[in-house]
Write a protein that holds these residues in place. Structure first.
Motif, PDB file in Angstrom:
ATOM      1  N   ILE A 113       9.287 -64.397 -30.647  1.00  0.00           N
ATOM      2  CA  ILE A 113       8.487 -63.429 -29.907  1.00  0.00           C
ATOM      3  C   ILE A 113       8.277 -63.924 -28.484  1.00  0.00           C
TER       4      ILE A 113
ATOM      5  N   ILE B  95       9.952 -55.200 -27.593  1.00  0.00           N
ATOM      6  CA  ILE B  95       9.514 -53.815 -27.734  1.00  0.00           C
ATOM      7  C   ILE B  95       8.111 -53.649 -27.186  1.00  0.00           C
TER       8      ILE B  95
ATOM      9  N   LEU C  96       6.258 -50.383 -26.954  1.00  0.00           N
ATOM     10  CA  LEU C  96       6.133 -49.682 -28.238  1.00  0.00           C
ATOM     11  C   LEU C  96       4.993 -50.272 -29.044  1.00  0.00           C
ATOM     12  N   PHE C  97       4.761 -51.564 -28.845  1.00  0.00           N
ATOM     13  CA  PHE C  97       3.637 -52.216 -29.516  1.00  0.00           C
ATOM     14  C   PHE C  97       2.324 -51.577 -29.079  1.00  0.00           C
TER      15      PHE C  97
ATOM     16  N   LEU D 237       1.951 -48.501 -28.068  1.00  0.00           N
ATOM     17  CA  LEU D 237       1.866 -47.196 -28.724  1.00  0.00           C
ATOM     18  C   LEU D 237       1.484 -47.348 -30.192  1.00  0.00           C
ATOM     19  N   ALA D 238       2.078 -48.342 -30.848  1.00  0.00           N
ATOM     20  CA  ALA D 238       1.785 -48.558 -32.265  1.00  0.00           C
ATOM     21  C   ALA D 238       0.302 -48.852 -32.452  1.00  0.00           C
ATOM     22  N   MET D 239      -0.234 -49.711 -31.586  1.00  0.00           N
ATOM     23  CA  MET D 239      -1.636 -50.068 -31.745  1.00  0.00           C
ATOM     24  C   MET D 239      -2.551 -48.893 -31.415  1.00  0.00           C
TER      25      MET D 239
ATOM     26  N   SER E  80      -1.848 -45.860 -31.961  1.00  0.00           N
ATOM     27  CA  SER E  80      -1.851 -44.938 -33.098  1.00  0.00           C
ATOM     28  C   SER E  80      -2.613 -45.533 -34.278  1.00  0.00           C
ATOM     29  N   MET E  81      -2.734 -46.863 -34.313  1.00  0.00           N
ATOM     30  CA  MET E  81      -3.568 -47.484 -35.345  1.00  0.00           C
ATOM     31  C   MET E  81      -5.051 -47.205 -35.105  1.00  0.00           C
TER      32      MET E  81
ATOM     33  N   VAL F 128      -6.479 -44.652 -34.371  1.00  0.00           N
ATOM     34  CA  VAL F 128      -6.929 -43.399 -34.976  1.00  0.00           C
ATOM     35  C   VAL F 128      -7.626 -43.666 -36.301  1.00  0.00           C
TER      36      VAL F 128
ATOM     37  N   GLU G  20      -1.132 -38.372 -27.944  1.00  0.00           N
ATOM     38  CA  GLU G  20      -0.152 -39.440 -28.059  1.00  0.00           C
ATOM     39  C   GLU G  20       1.229 -38.951 -27.649  1.00  0.00           C
TER      40      GLU G  20
ATOM     41  N   LEU H  95      12.022 -52.133 -22.662  1.00  0.00           N
ATOM     42  CA  LEU H  95      10.736 -51.883 -23.296  1.00  0.00           C
ATOM     43  C   LEU H  95       9.776 -53.044 -23.080  1.00  0.00           C
TER      44      LEU H  95
ATOM     45  N   TYR I 207      12.698 -55.854 -34.273  1.00  0.00           N
ATOM     46  CA  TYR I 207      11.408 -55.477 -33.692  1.00  0.00           C
ATOM     47  C   TYR I 207      11.263 -53.971 -33.554  1.00  0.00           C
TER      48      TYR I 207
ATOM     49  N   ALA J 187       8.326 -51.575 -34.987  1.00  0.00           N
ATOM     50  CA  ALA J 187       7.455 -50.736 -34.161  1.00  0.00           C
ATOM     51  C   ALA J 187       7.521 -49.285 -34.603  1.00  0.00           C
TER      52      ALA J 187
ATOM     53  N   VAL K 122       5.604 -48.634 -37.774  1.00  0.00           N
ATOM     54  CA  VAL K 122       4.161 -48.503 -37.593  1.00  0.00           C
ATOM     55  C   VAL K 122       3.827 -47.184 -36.884  1.00  0.00           C
ATOM     56  N   ILE K 123       4.593 -46.856 -35.823  1.00  0.00           N
ATOM     57  CA  ILE K 123       4.248 -45.662 -35.043  1.00  0.00           C
ATOM     58  C   ILE K 123       4.446 -44.393 -35.868  1.00  0.00           C
TER      59      ILE K 123
ATOM     60  N   GLY L  10       1.334 -44.486 -38.213  1.00  0.00           N
ATOM     61  CA  GLY L  10       0.570 -43.833 -37.159  1.00  0.00           C
ATOM     62  C   GLY L  10       0.575 -42.322 -37.237  1.00  0.00           C
TER      63      GLY L  10
ATOM     64  N   LEU M  52      17.459 -52.666 -31.072  1.00  0.00           N
ATOM     65  CA  LEU M  52      17.261 -51.466 -30.267  1.00  0.00           C
ATOM     66  C   LEU M  52      18.594 -50.963 -29.713  1.00  0.00           C
TER      67      LEU M  52
END
Lengths: 397, 199
Positions: free
Chosen positions: A4, A136, A139-140, A142-144, A146-147, A149, A179, A196, B56, B60, B63-64, B68, B139
């Motif tokens: 990472i 990404i 995107l992370f 965005l993912a968080m 949406s979490m 919610v 979103e 990204l 990755y 993502a 999850v989205i 999500g 990706l």
């Protein structure tokens, strides 16, 4: 596993130490920033409303948040009889944790000019001034978001009471709707940056080449409005509209659990501002001058300065604008922001292809604009026809 | 300094535990909202496994899209329909239900076991519990595959989704009853049905 952070691939003791240090510093900085933000918001809103605001605890009332926190900590923790206990207890954490995690991918400093990619040298190790830089990155975010919610939605549902439930259903609908606009306006930035990763996005904006004008301002405006709605901040705070819903999804919460929601809300404001700065305003990019130590901290100073602008604007919006009605909110999101972001993205994509193929920019611009205007005309005609038909049905009846 | 394989194994064990516990929760818990939440836990576990394999982007998107959007939609429907209490979920048991369920479940288990133990190239051509499956990042690979090799299927899918959306809008719209213009307050409510049309 540690891929990472690509700069830490050869894992050894000091590398782990740096990662730990970054995590702890980011955590502490965010907590302090939230405390300061709560004070800042109360003070600024008070001044806008011709009040003094907090002025007793500490100089300029700066310790007010601390005092409130201690008070909430010692209050009785109520659990409604009708509540779904495990979910009721879980919900505040589901709000707080995503708010924290978004901050992880935001570059907070480092020199991005001349292709240096924000790499700094700490304790003889090269690293980045951000906790993690996944491929990404955005995107992370965005993912968080949406979490987030879940926290709101489950808090409202598990309270076993009608006002929180109404508030949370509104919140879920609003956050999901916006979103889409958020993601579509983000596409323009990604198209421009070609990556990204937040680090790459900031690197691409070095030397005043900010995405704000590189993408033509429109995505920035759409993103900002969508972010405000995503944060449930005024004028989009229907989720906790006091006049209609008592307190919205956290009506039944008290004591420390309420404090966690409060914390998450302000933390989201800070992290979302940080994301906007990263995406559109070049993050820590800025003029560099002075002696070595000054050059080392200047990027962070620029970052904080840009951040402060957005925090002030958010407070300003709260102090100025009246709340939207629910149908206005949905119309704005679905009928204006999403088509606008999509159309603008298509236009930018056409420019990009034109650049690759060596077409004339002016021709691409004119043709693209005409096509998009035609599309907009078609959509508005369709909407108009539907409305006219409905009106006709109404007259008949 | 650290044994990476140990870290990887630990990650896999924890993620797998989250997945299995969540899956059990989906089946065993009595409250639909708890079921949906267990599903989220499982999806998260799978996302962690994707990250462990350095996919990755898949993590993502997992999850989205799933956690999500889809499960939020489930929850939304559960809350709106008001089946969110355990007692409203009681159903009669079909006599054949247990037998059919057992056979299907057992079949899937056997299939999974065969794929696991049969060898390297059985299911997808690659296998790995942890560690990257492909040299370049996922990706790029997914993007290239979608827009070159599978471009036709991709476009067909998007067409299908558009049609589905149009269909949903058409179905949810009832012709009977005068609809309310949202820009004006209704002078008086014509009847109860009219409200539902717009809602």
């Amino acid at each position: 596993m540690f891929a990472i952070d690509p700069l830490l691939e050869s894992v050894d003791g000091s590398a782990v130490l740096i990662v730990l240090l970054k995590v702890v510093v980011a955590f502490a900085a965010l907590m302090i920033a939230v405390m300061a933000m709560v004070w800042f918001e109360r003070k600024v809103v008070a001044r806008m409303q011709n009040r003094l605001g907090p002025n007793v605890a500490g100089p300029f009332g700066i310790l007010q948040t601390l005092a409130d926190g201690v008070k909430l900590f010692f209050k009785e923790d109520l659990l409604p009889r009708e509540a779904d206990r495990p979910v009721f207890r879980l919900a505040p954490y589901l709000s707080l944790v995503p708010a924290f995690l978004v901050f992880v991918v935001v570059p907070l400093g480092g020199d991005f000019s001349n292709d240096r990619h924000g790499v700094v040298s700490w304790f003889g190790k090269e690293t980045l001034v951000q906790v993690a830089d996944p491929h990404i990155g955005i995107l992370f975010v965005l993912a968080m978001s949406s979490m987030a919610v879940y926290g709101v939605m489950l808090a409202g549902w598990s309270s076993g009471s009608k006002y929180p439930l109404l508030g949370s259903v509104r919140a879920a609908a609003q956050m999901i709707s916006y979103e889409a606009a958020l993601g579509l306006s983000l596409l323009a930035v990604l198209l421009n940056s070609g990556s990204l990763s937040t680090n790459e996005i900031v690197s691409g904006q070095s030397g005043w080449n900010w995405n704000l004008w590189a993408t033509g301002v429109v995505p920035f405006i759409v993103f900002f409005i969508a972010a405000t709605a995503e944060l449930n901040r005024p004028p989009f705070d229907l989720v906790e509209a006091e006049q209609e819903l008592v307190g919205g999804f956290h009506t039944e919460y008290s004591s420390l659990r309420f404090a966690l929601f409060f914390l998450a809300e302000f933390m989201n404001t800070i992290t979302m501002s940080a994301v906007i700065v990263t995406l559109f305003l070049g993050g820590p990019n800025g003029p560099s001058f002075g002696p070595g130590w000054l050059q080392a901290i200047l990027p962070t100073v620029w970052f904080l300065a840009k951040l402060l602008v957005f925090l002030f604007v958010f407070v300003w919006l709260r102090g100025t604008l009246p709340r939207l009605r629910y149908d206005q909110l949905m119309d704005l999101g679905w009928k204006l922001l999403i088509p606008l972001a999509l159309g603008w993205f298509l236009l930018l994509a056409a420019f990009k292809i034109g650049q690759d193929e060596g077409w004339n920019r002016a021709v691409v611009g004119v043709v693209g604009t005409v096509v998009i205007l035609l599309g907009a005309l078609l959509i508005s005609m369709a909407v108009g026809t539907a409305r006219a038909r409905r009106a006709a049905v109404e007259v008949e009846a | 300094m650290f044994a990476t394989s140990l870290v990887q194994t630990l990650t896999f064990a924890i993620a797998a535990m989250i997945c299995v516990t969540g899956a059990l929760g989906v089946v065993a818990l009595r409250n639909p909202v708890h079921n949906a939440l267990s599903l989220v836990a499982t999806l998260f576990g799978v996302a962690v496994l994707f990250i462990a394999q350095e996919a990755y982007f898949l993590a993502a998107i997992q999850v989205i899209v799933y956690a999500g959007a889809i499960v939020v939609l489930f929850l939304f429907v559960i809350m709106l329909l008001g089946v969110d209490r355990a007692e409203s979920f009681a159903a009669e048991r079909h006599p054949l239900g247990l037998a059919v369920g057992g056979i299907l479940g057992g079949g899937v288990m056997v299939l999974a076991a065969v794929t696991l133990f049969a060898g390297v190239d059985t299911a997808t051509g690659r296998r790995s519990t942890v560690g990257a499956l492909a040299p370049s990042d996922d990706l790029n690979r997914i993007g290239r595959a979608l827009f070159t090799e599978y471009a036709f299927a991709f476009e067909l899918t998007s067409l299908l989704l558009t049609i589905a959306v149009l269909g949903a809008v058409l179905l949810s719209r009832r012709a009977s009853g005068p609809p309310i213009d949202l820009d004006e307050f209704p002078a008086e409510e014509p009847d109860a049905d009219a409200e539902e049309v717009e809602a």
